[in-house]
Design an enzyme around this catalytic site. Structure first.
Site, mmCIF file in Angstrom:
data_model
loop_
_atom_site.group_PDB
_atom_site.id
_atom_site.type_symbol
_atom_site.label_atom_id
_atom_site.label_comp_id
_atom_site.label_asym_id
_atom_site.label_seq_id
_atom_site.Cartn_x
_atom_site.Cartn_y
_atom_site.Cartn_z
ATOM 1 N N TYR A 123 1.140 -1.230 -0.536
ATOM 2 C CA TYR A 123 0.024 0.128 0.087
ATOM 3 C C TYR A 123 0.653 1.454 -0.299
ATOM 4 C CZ TYR A 123 -4.024 -2.685 0.681
ATOM 5 O OH TYR A 123 -5.540 -3.526 0.307
ATOM 6 N N LYS A 170 2.668 -14.829 4.745
ATOM 7 C CA LYS A 170 2.533 -15.516 3.352
ATOM 8 C C LYS A 170 4.160 -16.317 3.076
ATOM 9 C CE LYS A 170 1.128 -18.072 -0.797
ATOM 10 N NZ LYS A 170 0.643 -19.071 -0.628
ATOM 11 N N ASP A 203 -3.260 -18.552 3.808
ATOM 12 C CA ASP A 203 -4.709 -19.111 2.292
ATOM 13 C C ASP A 203 -5.068 -20.234 3.486
ATOM 14 O OD1 ASP A 203 -1.682 -19.841 2.364
ATOM 15 O OD2 ASP A 203 -2.044 -21.158 0.173
ATOM 16 N N ASP A 227 -6.685 -6.091 4.983
ATOM 17 C CA ASP A 227 -7.966 -5.559 3.892
ATOM 18 C C ASP A 227 -8.705 -6.555 3.696
ATOM 19 O OD1 ASP A 227 -8.819 -4.112 3.140
ATOM 20 O OD2 ASP A 227 -7.566 -3.250 0.956
#
Ligand code: NAD
Length: 332
Positions: A123, A170, A203, A227
């Site tokens: 971001y 991740k 995930d 988000d």
């Protein structure tokens, strides 16, 4: 008397913030609302969607209640929300997700808090085209911001009597960036032996949240996952209409719903103001006005439980304004 900046925002923003303001004022707490406009509507007048006087007002008052602001997709101006978070160093985006009795949902016992890092990750907006057919975006993760956000999550867990913090990442693929986030979280966890700590790949986290959300307590993560998971978790408890939030910073704190400006609903008295009113409740607790916060919260709970006077997203036909009036009547 409190001085608080109120940013109505775009789309349904003016309707939901107006409802929240009415409800908060009805508690009798004296607030001098300093109304500041930002977003699409002010570009023509000021040449920017985020004029400096808006930032100055928040810096001066230290507290703001904000409606959603539209960000054009693909082209156009950069996100006012992201700019505000960066400008005011609003580093922790805190979004509680709790099931309310009476609100249609597949789950009964969700009660978790998302703590999203708010200032870096993808971001930062550092991206560019490489020729016409490729593009590159830079993901920034620093030890400083990762440490600050994970410690914030542990401190929040301690303060709220929560048992577990889950760091979402991740790091199996992004070994440098998410690897650094995870390493920092693991180190911070050592200073909080009384709080259980675990980490989860994003995930797998999504699947587990959909299958067994009641197993999670405080989730801490970098900006992008925060988000996405915020909307996912809002979906677990009845949708964006009931999901509040706050942006905690060093210089100021800005309270705002998780949802966006929902332009298709704007001006129709259809939007659910609960998320914004509950953001106002978070704000009242933040300033120490616990009695006023509880009276609003209890009235909302009662209305939602009955399920009759609710907005269309929750299966009812009550308008935004009428919903706010119903809360005020109950508080009386
Ligand atoms: P959105 O949150 O506006 O809407 C998603 C869905 O939820 C829509 O179906 C909408 O009707 C519904 N919804 C949202 N709020 C609701 C409410 N209070 N009551 C009832 N239903 C509600 O997301 P979007 O459509 O992806 O985004 C619209 C605009 O908002 C975009 O420009 C986006 O950038 C912006 N946005 C701003 C913020 C913010 O200001 N913090 C956050 C998210 C999105």
């Amino acid at each position: 008397m409190y001085n608080i900046t109120l940013i109505p925002g775009d789309g349904i923003g003016p309707e939901v913030t107006n409802a929240a303001r009415k409800v908060i004022d009805a508690t009798g707490i004296k607030i001098n609302w300093e109304i500041q406009n930002a977003g699409e509507q002010v570009i023509k007048k000021y040449g920017t969607p985020l004029p400096n006087h808006v930032i100055e007002s928040i810096k001066k008052n230290k507290i703001a209640l904000k409606g959603p602001i539209t960000t054009p997709i693909g082209t156009g101006f950069r996100s006012v929300n992201v700019a505000l978070r960066k400008e005011l160093n609003l580093y922790a985006n805190v979004r509680p997700c709790k099931t309310f009795k009476g609100v249609p949902s597949r789950y009964e016992n969700v009660d978790l808090i998302i703590v999203r890092e708010n200032t870096e990750d993808l971001y930062t907006g550092i991206e560019h085209m490489i020729g016409e057919d490729a593009a590159e975006s830079i993901k920034i993760i620093t030890r400083k911001a990762s440490d600050r956000i994970t410690r914030y999550a542990f401190e929040l867990a301690k303060k709220e009597g929560r048992k577990k913090v889950t760091a979402v990442h991740k790091a199996n693929i992004m070994k440098c960036t998410d690897g650094l986030f995870l390493d920092t979280a693991r180190k911070a966890a050592k200073d909080y032996p009384e709080i259980q700590f675990e980490d989860m790949i994003v995930d797998a986290m999504c699947m587990k949240l959909v299958m067994t959300p009641e197993n999670y307590d405080v989730l801490v993560m970098p900006n992008l996952y925060g988000d996405i998971l915020s909307d996912l978790c809002a979906g677990l408890v009845g949708g964006l209409g009931v999901a509040p939030g706050s942006n905690i910073g060093t210089d100021a704190t800005v309270f705002e719903p998780v949802h966006g400006s929902a332009p298709e609903m704007a001006g129709k008295n259809l939007a659910n103001p609960t998320a914004t009113i509950l953001s106002g409740v978070m704000m009242l607790k933040y300033i120490g006005e616990f009695t006023a916060a509880a009276s609003i919260e209890n009235a909302i709970k009662e209305i939602l439980k009955k399920g009759k006077m609710v907005t269309c997203d929750l299966g009812g036909s009550t308008g935004t304004e009428q919903f706010a009036d119903a809360i005020i009547n109950l508080m009386k």
